[in-house]
Design a protein around this motif. Structure first.
Motif, PDB file in Angstrom:
ATOM      1  N   ILE A 148       0.828  -1.193   0.000  1.00  0.00           N
ATOM      2  CA  ILE A 148       0.000   0.000   0.000  1.00  0.00           C
ATOM      3  C   ILE A 148       0.869   1.254   0.000  1.00  0.00           C
ATOM      4  O   ILE A 148       2.085   1.197   0.140  1.00  0.00           O
ATOM      5  CB  ILE A 148      -0.967   0.027   1.204  1.00  0.00           C
ATOM      6  N   GLU A 149       0.206   2.401  -0.122  1.00  0.00           N
ATOM      7  CA  GLU A 149       0.897   3.680  -0.223  1.00  0.00           C
ATOM      8  C   GLU A 149       0.250   4.708   0.700  1.00  0.00           C
ATOM      9  O   GLU A 149      -0.965   4.744   0.843  1.00  0.00           O
ATOM     10  CB  GLU A 149       0.814   4.185  -1.664  1.00  0.00           C
ATOM     11  N   GLY A 150       1.075   5.494   1.351  1.00  0.00           N
ATOM     12  CA  GLY A 150       0.653   6.686   2.076  1.00  0.00           C
ATOM     13  C   GLY A 150      -0.630   6.588   2.871  1.00  0.00           C
ATOM     14  O   GLY A 150      -1.574   7.336   2.609  1.00  0.00           O
ATOM     15  N   ILE A 151      -0.706   5.683   3.819  1.00  0.00           N
ATOM     16  CA  ILE A 151      -1.932   5.566   4.613  1.00  0.00           C
ATOM     17  C   ILE A 151      -1.551   5.532   6.087  1.00  0.00           C
ATOM     18  O   ILE A 151      -0.445   5.146   6.447  1.00  0.00           O
ATOM     19  CB  ILE A 151      -2.725   4.291   4.214  1.00  0.00           C
ATOM     20  N   HIS A 152      -2.443   5.985   6.934  1.00  0.00           N
ATOM     21  CA  HIS A 152      -2.144   6.055   8.363  1.00  0.00           C
ATOM     22  C   HIS A 152      -1.853   4.659   8.926  1.00  0.00           C
ATOM     23  O   HIS A 152      -2.464   3.673   8.533  1.00  0.00           O
ATOM     24  CB  HIS A 152      -3.308   6.700   9.113  1.00  0.00           C
ATOM     25  N   LYS A 153      -0.923   4.588   9.873  1.00  0.00           N
ATOM     26  CA  LYS A 153      -0.495   3.318  10.441  1.00  0.00           C
ATOM     27  C   LYS A 153      -1.581   2.698  11.324  1.00  0.00           C
ATOM     28  O   LYS A 153      -2.304   3.393  12.021  1.00  0.00           O
ATOM     29  CB  LYS A 153       0.775   3.522  11.277  1.00  0.00           C
ATOM     30  N   VAL A 154      -1.675   1.371  11.267  1.00  0.00           N
ATOM     31  CA  VAL A 154      -2.610   0.599  12.078  1.00  0.00           C
ATOM     32  C   VAL A 154      -1.786  -0.261  13.026  1.00  0.00           C
ATOM     33  O   VAL A 154      -0.801  -0.896  12.613  1.00  0.00           O
ATOM     34  CB  VAL A 154      -3.515  -0.279  11.188  1.00  0.00           C
TER      35      VAL A 154
END
Length: 301
Positions: A148-154
């Motif tokens: 994935i790209e540029g997404i908030h961390k889980v």
């Protein structure tokens, strides 16, 4: 070698669904149920508890699942060692990977080609969705590896870097904007075309704008489009400004179909990461694929 029944059980346990396991294995649901029932008769205990349309592992099922994962790892290690001893040894492997749109279209195809050339007995499926939905598929056990790209961390997901890319502002060659250099505040007065919600590209833009106290809702958005190609094709014939991955528009920038519009004070660098549920980082054959992809792009630099 794990038995066919055990391989089916592993897939049902991974997905917690007889239907999804059947789809992944190209078997009917009744065939999957029959094989699981045969295992339950062999072990003289239930392996799954049926809860309406879903299933959960019983304690016995959880024990078998964990032991089979270890056996799968040992089998993979054995296969790897045998491939160094015999060039003719090439066991059948199956992988289902999920990747966001930009990665599916522009980043991962050459890696897949190189990987399949080296491991021709791998049966590989690539699922293409936006970053948010790839993360959702991972958490729902639909896939074991995502990119994935540029997404908030889980918190319950492990992130492993693949490479870094840049998002650029572009417009058609007939747009007068191509003669200008912009700053972030200029975007409040320029019609823009954006990706759909959940897009990694959009998330990078949103984060960069936030450093200037600008929200996406502050922009004069003319249209939102699902997918990189749709947005690229739209901006080629329209007068909007669009934000697209550099990897996606390299040919159009080189040919002059699209023009890059510098936005001096916007940092639009984003990272492509492998994502896995915590505790599954050593699952095979995904671990070797992650390492292969990292080596592939390290050689391109």
């Amino acid at each position: 070698m794990l038995s066919h029944q055990h391989e089916i059980f592993l897939e049902v346990a991974r997905l917690l669904s007889f239907t999804k396991a059947g789809q992944a294995l190209f078997l009917s649901q009744s065939a999957v149920s029959k094989q699981v029932k045969a295992l339950e008769e062999y072990y003289k205990t239930g392996l799954f508890e049926r809860l309406g349309n879903s299933v959960v592992l019983t304690p016995a099922g959880e024990l078998l699942y964990q032991k089979l994962l270890l056996a799968k790892q040992l089998q993979h290690d054995l296969h790897q060692e045998f491939t160094t001893l015999s060039e003719d040894f090439s066991p059948q492997m199956r992988m289902v990977i999920g990747a966001s749109t930009t990665i599916s279209l522009y980043i991962i195809p050459p890696v897949l080609s190189a990987y399949l050339s080296k491991f021709p007995n791998t049966q590989l499926t690539l699922k293409n969705r936006n970053s948010e939905n790839i993360l959702k598929a991972l958490l729902e056990h639909e896939i074991d590896l995502g990119i994935i790209e540029g997404i908030h961390k889980v918190s319950n997901v492990t992130y492993t870097p693949l490479l870094t890319d840049e998002v650029v502002a572009v417009c058609s060659a007939r747009n007068p904007l191509h003669r200008e250099e912009l700053v972030a505040q200029d975007l409040l007065h320029i019609p823009v075309a954006l990706r759909e919600s959940g897009s990694g590209t959009l998330a990078v833009l949103e984060e960069a704008l936030a450093t200037h106290r600008i929200k996406l809702t502050d922009l004069p958005v003319k249209v939102r489009l699902g997918g990189t190609e749709a947005l690229k094709n739209f901006v080629r014939v329209d007068t909007c400004l669009a934000f697209l991955p550099r990897q996606a528009v390299m040919k159009e920038l080189a040919s002059g179909e699209l023009i890059e519009v510098p936005v001096r004070d916007l940092n639009l660098v984003r990272h492509f990461d492998f994502v896995q549920r915590k505790g599954t980082e050593n699952n095979v054959p995904y671990k070797s694929f992650v390492q292969f992809a990292q080596r592939y792009y390290s050689k391109q630099e």
